[in-house]
Scaffold this active site. Structure first.
Site, short mmCIF file in Angstrom:
data_model
loop_
_atom_site.label_atom_id
_atom_site.label_comp_id
_atom_site.label_asym_id
_atom_site.label_seq_id
_atom_site.Cartn_x
_atom_site.Cartn_y
_atom_site.Cartn_z
N TRP A 1 -2.92 -0.53 -5.16
CA TRP A 1 -2.55 0.70 -5.61
C TRP A 1 -3.79 1.46 -5.50
O TRP A 1 -4.95 1.42 -5.93
CB TRP A 1 -2.00 0.81 -6.96
N LYS B 1 8.26 3.07 -15.10
CA LYS B 1 9.38 2.48 -14.19
C LYS B 1 10.59 1.96 -15.10
O LYS B 1 11.49 2.15 -14.82
CB LYS B 1 8.83 1.35 -13.31
N ASP C 1 -2.51 -5.38 -14.31
CA ASP C 1 -1.79 -4.19 -14.35
C ASP C 1 -0.58 -4.55 -14.28
O ASP C 1 0.08 -5.24 -13.11
CB ASP C 1 -2.34 -3.53 -12.93
N1 PGU Z 1 -0.36 0.51 -11.44
C1 PGU Z 1 0.46 0.32 -10.33
C2 PGU Z 1 0.21 -0.89 -9.64
C3 PGU Z 1 1.13 1.34 -10.05
O1 PGU Z 1 2.08 1.24 -8.90
C4 PGU Z 1 1.29 2.51 -10.60
C5 PGU Z 1 2.22 3.67 -10.32
C6 PGU Z 1 0.63 2.76 -11.86
C7 PGU Z 1 -0.44 1.64 -12.14
C8 PGU Z 1 0.63 3.95 -12.74
O2 PGU Z 1 1.55 4.34 -13.17
P1 PGU Z 1 1.86 5.26 -14.28
O3 PGU Z 1 2.61 6.15 -14.04
O4 PGU Z 1 0.45 5.97 -14.73
O5 PGU Z 1 2.17 4.46 -15.33
N2 PGU Z 1 2.26 3.67 -8.88
C9 PGU Z 1 3.40 4.64 -8.20
C10 PGU Z 1 3.50 5.94 -8.91
C11 PGU Z 1 2.95 7.11 -8.08
C12 PGU Z 1 1.57 7.04 -8.36
O6 PGU Z 1 0.85 7.00 -7.30
O7 PGU Z 1 0.81 7.29 -9.58
C13 PGU Z 1 3.45 4.74 -6.79
O8 PGU Z 1 4.00 5.04 -5.99
O9 PGU Z 1 2.50 3.79 -6.21
#
Ligand code: PGU
Length: 447
Positions: free
Chosen positions: A173, A290, A254
């Protein structure tokens, strides 16, 4: 030399006289007297326009597109079959309960948030019968969703850990690469994804972990790896655990998708519980964005599993020192919703049903997309669409194919070829399949 800039006093006179003569007239006179006023240099003149975020910027571009055909498969956010954001029924019910409870107030939360929420969050990820919880050796703090949990964890590690370096899977990510260095923990990659097999590079991963320094922090996606959708098998997790423990490395999980990958909260917690069961230490960042659909409420937790209760208590005290100057204390509403659901057997049960419903819809989107590509005879092997786990498919489409799909088909996705399956619906699958087909066939013609 007379200055072209207005003094404070001149401004005051100009403002006052404006009361008598009308704003437009004053404006004109001021511009004549102070010709550079309209373009007075800013102390921020040197500031460069920053690029949009690689993930959230996709939504910005999508919002600007007037086409009725447009589909946003960029951000990982769940949509219904109608393409609408979903507020879970249990969330609505919990919220109603909270609003109706007149004994609730808007006081500050403690620095580490709602303690019941923290206990229940640890229980959710570590398991109801976790010895670590029973032995009181888990320090859990409420956090600003998963991102905030990672950031607080990073700052704690940079202050208190002897080996502040973190190894991140390649790819990962995108925000991980920024959170850790900015939190004071430099990062390095370890091999994870093999583009040739579109699966896990297990051997490469183990080699890189073995080559990483003893004691290094190792970031692991607990389930539903983002962006690849490729998770280790249970046997592979065991192999990874053995290497990490033999090198006294510190696992940092994570966990942004518990329950979203398989539909089962317990199954998706397997890797974390495996590491905790050996009695060793680890960090766990949890997000309710989510699995409870609480994206904008920013609900999450950071747990530090320690080897004994005395250390856990001291860790907790130091986490407060990280949080206090950062944002003082976390917001109450979202965590109160989550705590209400987690604490009430009936609501919890209802939540698991709704969660499974979301996970199942995503899995059915995989099948539908795969079938649609087969029906079109799209060149290539697309079985990874079925095999990958969680919210995303890492399609293997390259940047220019992605650009083509956005330009010609108004399909928005990240430039690494990741699509959010949760953003698809039965209505939009054919359009996406047409776009992928055209992108793949077009690329073949060119080469
Ligand atoms: N860790 C991972 C692996 C994730 O995919 C995401 C969110 C987070 C942490 C953080 O999420 P929080 O909203 O802070 O709880 N990833 C999504 C959402 C958009 C973003 O980049 O924040 C995504 O689309 O990859």
């Amino acid at each position: 030399m007379a200055s072209n800039f207005m003094s404070v006093q001149e401004r005051r006179i100009a403002t006052l006289s404006g009361h008598f003569r009308g704003a437009a007239a004053v404006e004109e006179e001021l511009l004549q007297r102070f010709p550079t006023m309209a373009m007075a240099p800013s102390v921020f003149e040197h500031v460069q326009q920053a690029p949009e975020d690689p993930i959230l910027g996709v939504t910005v571009a999508y919002n600007k597109d007037p086409s009725p055909l447009k589909v946003n498969l960029g951000v990982g956010a769940y949509r219904t079959e109608e393409g609408k954001p979903l507020v879970l029924n249990v969330v609505r019910r919990a919220e109603q309960q909270l609003v109706a409870d007149r004994s609730r107030n808007k006081e500050y939360q403690p620095i580490t948030g709602i303690s019941q929420f923290n206990k229940l969050s640890a229980k959710l990820i570590l398991g109801a019968n976790s010895p670590a919880i029973a032995e009181n050796r888990v320090a859990t703090v409420q956090a600003l969703s998963g991102t905030g949990a990672l950031r607080v964890g990073a700052e704690f590690i940079s202050r208190h850990y002897a080996k502040p370096i973190i190894f991140l899977p390649n790819p990962t990510w995108g925000n991980h690469n920024k959170i850790f260095p900015l939190g004071g923990v430099p990062q390095k990659p370890y091999r994870y994804y093999d583009p040739k097999t579109r699966g896990l590079d297990y051997e490469g991963m183990l080699e890189d972990l073995k080559a990483a320094p003893d004691g290094a922090v190792i970031l692991l996606h607990a389930c539903a790896h983002n962006p690849t959708g490729v998770d280790p098998t249970e046997e592979q997790w065991e192999g990874i655990r053995q290497v990490i423990r033999s090198k006294h490395q510190l696992p940092f999980f994570d966990c942004a998708y518990q329950g979203f990958a398989s539909g089962s909260l317990d199954k998706d917690a397997h890797a974390v519980r495996l590491f905790v069961a050996d009695g060793g230490e680890c960090f766990v960042a949890q997000s309710y964005a989510k699995n409870m659909g609480l994206y904008g409420e920013r609900v999450g937790a950071l747990s530090v599993v320690c080897t004994n209760a005395a250390v856990a208590s001291r860790v907790d005290s130091q986490l407060k020192l990280v949080i206090r100057p950062m944002y003082s204390s976390p917001p109450a509403h979202g965590a109160a919703i989550a705590a209400t659901i987690l604490a009430d057997g009936r609501l919890f049960q209802e939540w698991t049903v709704e969660l499974k419903g979301m996970a199942d819809r995503i899995i059915s989107m995989r099948q539908q997309l795969y079938d649609a590509l087969q029906a079109r005879g799209t060149p290539g092997d697309w079985t990874h669409v079925l095999k990958q786990i969680g919210m995303f498919t890492f399609t293997g489409l390259n940047k220019s194919q992605v650009e083509f799909m956005t330009r010609q088909y108004h399909i928005y996705m990240t430039s690494d070829g990741r699509i959010s399956m949760a953003g698809l619906s039965s209505k939009t699958v054919p359009h996406l399949a047409d776009a992928i087909h055209a992108a793949v066939v077009g690329a073949q013609r060119k080469s």
